[in-house]
Design a protein around this motif. Sequence first.
Motif, PDB file in Angstrom:
ATOM      1  N   ALA A  56       0.804  -1.224   0.000  1.00 53.84           N
ATOM      2  CA  ALA A  56       0.000   0.000   0.000  1.00 53.84           C
ATOM      3  C   ALA A  56       0.836   1.272   0.000  1.00 53.84           C
ATOM      4  CB  ALA A  56      -0.928   0.002   1.218  1.00 53.84           C
ATOM      5  N   SER A  57       1.969   1.240   0.656  1.00 50.85           N
ATOM      6  CA  SER A  57       2.756   2.464   0.833  1.00 50.85           C
ATOM      7  C   SER A  57       3.751   2.712  -0.287  1.00 50.85           C
ATOM      8  CB  SER A  57       3.509   2.410   2.163  1.00 50.85           C
ATOM      9  OG  SER A  57       4.500   1.389   2.133  1.00 50.85           O
ATOM     10  N   GLU A 250      -8.997   1.068 -18.564  1.00 53.10           N
ATOM     11  CA  GLU A 250      -8.140   2.136 -18.054  1.00 53.10           C
ATOM     12  C   GLU A 250      -8.458   2.426 -16.589  1.00 53.10           C
ATOM     13  OE1 GLU A 250      -8.298   5.611 -20.423  1.00 53.10           O
ATOM     14  OE2 GLU A 250      -7.653   4.632 -22.282  1.00 53.10           O
ATOM     15  N   ASN A 251      -9.746   2.472 -16.268  1.00 53.09           N
ATOM     16  CA  ASN A 251     -10.139   2.710 -14.884  1.00 53.09           C
ATOM     17  C   ASN A 251      -9.623   1.621 -13.961  1.00 53.09           C
ATOM     18  OD1 ASN A 251     -12.415   4.963 -14.194  1.00 53.09           O
ATOM     19  ND2 ASN A 251     -12.408   4.451 -16.352  1.00 53.09           N
ATOM     20  N   THR A 252      -9.743   0.381 -14.401  1.00 57.41           N
ATOM     21  CA  THR A 252      -9.334  -0.747 -13.552  1.00 57.41           C
ATOM     22  C   THR A 252      -7.847  -0.690 -13.243  1.00 57.41           C
ATOM     23  OG1 THR A 252     -11.078  -2.128 -14.512  1.00 57.41           O
ATOM     24  CG2 THR A 252      -9.293  -3.258 -13.356  1.00 57.41           C
ATOM     25  N   VAL A 257      -3.314   0.648  -9.615  1.00 55.40           N
ATOM     26  CA  VAL A 257      -1.999   1.250  -9.411  1.00 55.40           C
ATOM     27  C   VAL A 257      -2.027   2.303  -8.315  1.00 55.40           C
ATOM     28  CG1 VAL A 257      -0.250   2.725 -10.482  1.00 55.40           C
ATOM     29  CG2 VAL A 257      -1.159   0.759 -11.738  1.00 55.40           C
ATOM     30  N   ASN A 258      -3.070   3.111  -8.280  1.00 55.90           N
ATOM     31  CA  ASN A 258      -3.124   4.182  -7.298  1.00 55.90           C
ATOM     32  C   ASN A 258      -3.397   3.682  -5.888  1.00 55.90           C
ATOM     33  OD1 ASN A 258      -3.031   7.203  -8.300  1.00 55.90           O
ATOM     34  ND2 ASN A 258      -3.867   5.971  -9.958  1.00 55.90           N
ATOM     35  N   TRP A 314      -8.394   9.620 -10.568  1.00 57.20           N
ATOM     36  CA  TRP A 314      -7.209   8.817 -10.855  1.00 57.20           C
ATOM     37  C   TRP A 314      -6.396   9.373 -12.020  1.00 57.20           C
ATOM     38  CZ3 TRP A 314      -6.501   6.701 -15.679  1.00 57.20           C
ATOM     39  CH2 TRP A 314      -7.629   6.543 -16.480  1.00 57.20           C
ATOM     40  N   ARG A 315      -7.057  10.063 -12.960  1.00 61.74           N
ATOM     41  CA  ARG A 315      -6.362  10.493 -14.173  1.00 61.74           C
ATOM     42  C   ARG A 315      -5.293  11.544 -13.900  1.00 61.74           C
ATOM     43  NH1 ARG A 315      -8.676   8.856 -18.944  1.00 61.74           N
ATOM     44  NH2 ARG A 315     -10.615   7.705 -18.726  1.00 61.74           N
ATOM     45  N   SER A 316      -5.481  12.357 -12.862  1.00 63.94           N
ATOM     46  CA  SER A 316      -4.522  13.422 -12.577  1.00 63.94           C
ATOM     47  C   SER A 316      -3.162  12.870 -12.195  1.00 63.94           C
ATOM     48  CB  SER A 316      -5.047  14.311 -11.447  1.00 63.94           C
ATOM     49  OG  SER A 316      -5.222  13.557 -10.263  1.00 63.94           O
TER      50      SER A 316
END
Length: 367
Positions: A56-57, A250-252, A257-258, A314-316
């Motif tokens: 997570a970190s 793309e969302n998935t 990743v984030n 998430w896109r930013s």
Amino acid sequence: MILQNDETYFNYMRMTPDMFEYLLSKVGPLITKMETNLRKPIPPDTRLAMTIRYLASGDGLHSISLNYRIGRSTATLIIRETCEAIWDCLSPEILFTPSENGWRKIALEFEKRWNFPNCIGAIDGKHVAIICPKKAGSTYYNYKQFHSIVILALVSATYKFLIVDIGAQGRHSDGGIFKNSAMGQRFYNNDMYLPAPSAISARHQVPYVIVADEAFQLNSFTMRPYPSKNLTFCQRIFNYRLSRSRIVSENTFAIWVNRWRILQRPLSTSLETSDAIIKATVCLHNLLINTSYYCGDNYADKVSANGQIMEGEWRSTYRNTDNYSNISHCSNNYSKHAGEIRNTFMDYFMNEGKVPWQEQSIQRNLL
């Protein structure tokens, strides 16, 4: 930490205390070590907490080992074993098992949410950056000029991983990765238990298909956009409707990743451990995707009442991440039958399957 509020705990562990306890009940038996006369083993809850915090970190192994006051090699071994245990426990029940009824349910979700009938998933591939392995040369060096391994994933309309192929070398082409993967072989050999072609209107009958971008070849089970040169208005409509459905891939990847920030920097572990990390985070993504904490309304892309895509938070960050990128384009060679299927979808989108906002969207993009 567990005595504090759920939001604080979630920010640290990427899951609620209840979800951690559930995960521990599943994984704990596999990561519990026998006590010896020499020393007491590290308990399973500590092993799991250490691994989840590492994923997570995005902290380095040296930092994790200092935080838990153990050796770096011990931390590495614990994280790898725990990631493998997460995959072994969760993947059979978290990932999709192909069946006709299962595919139909996925297709209904895509038609309801994204207005694309007979769609059984969106496929995409992403390069996960790694530190060049010893004696690997250019084996993992991709066209974006960094070393990587590829995760190829078929995802659902609700941002879940359905089927994944992990570990392909970054230098390989996209078409080769799909064709040589176990997933691709099953599609090409008609071994995915796909339902028979069905009617989407009184005039149109089409097979069940996956939607993809230009990185994949057009065939009877994969729909990709028309080439972007000299498009007719009808072809632009089809490309818009396909891209609107494919946005879930793309969302998935972006949510994945984030949330698990170890993936936001090159993995400096062995290839085996890197594969285990990716597999574990895939399972954790699916496990947590339905929780209110995990996928908030502002995080993923949304669809407005008039059908417009409203970009999520998430896109930013995801657009500016160089460690991940689409895999390279594929040739535009395809069979006559595959072209007819795409044309049938195009005709449907222009007539019975028309949505009120599609022409405005195309005209706005042409301005």
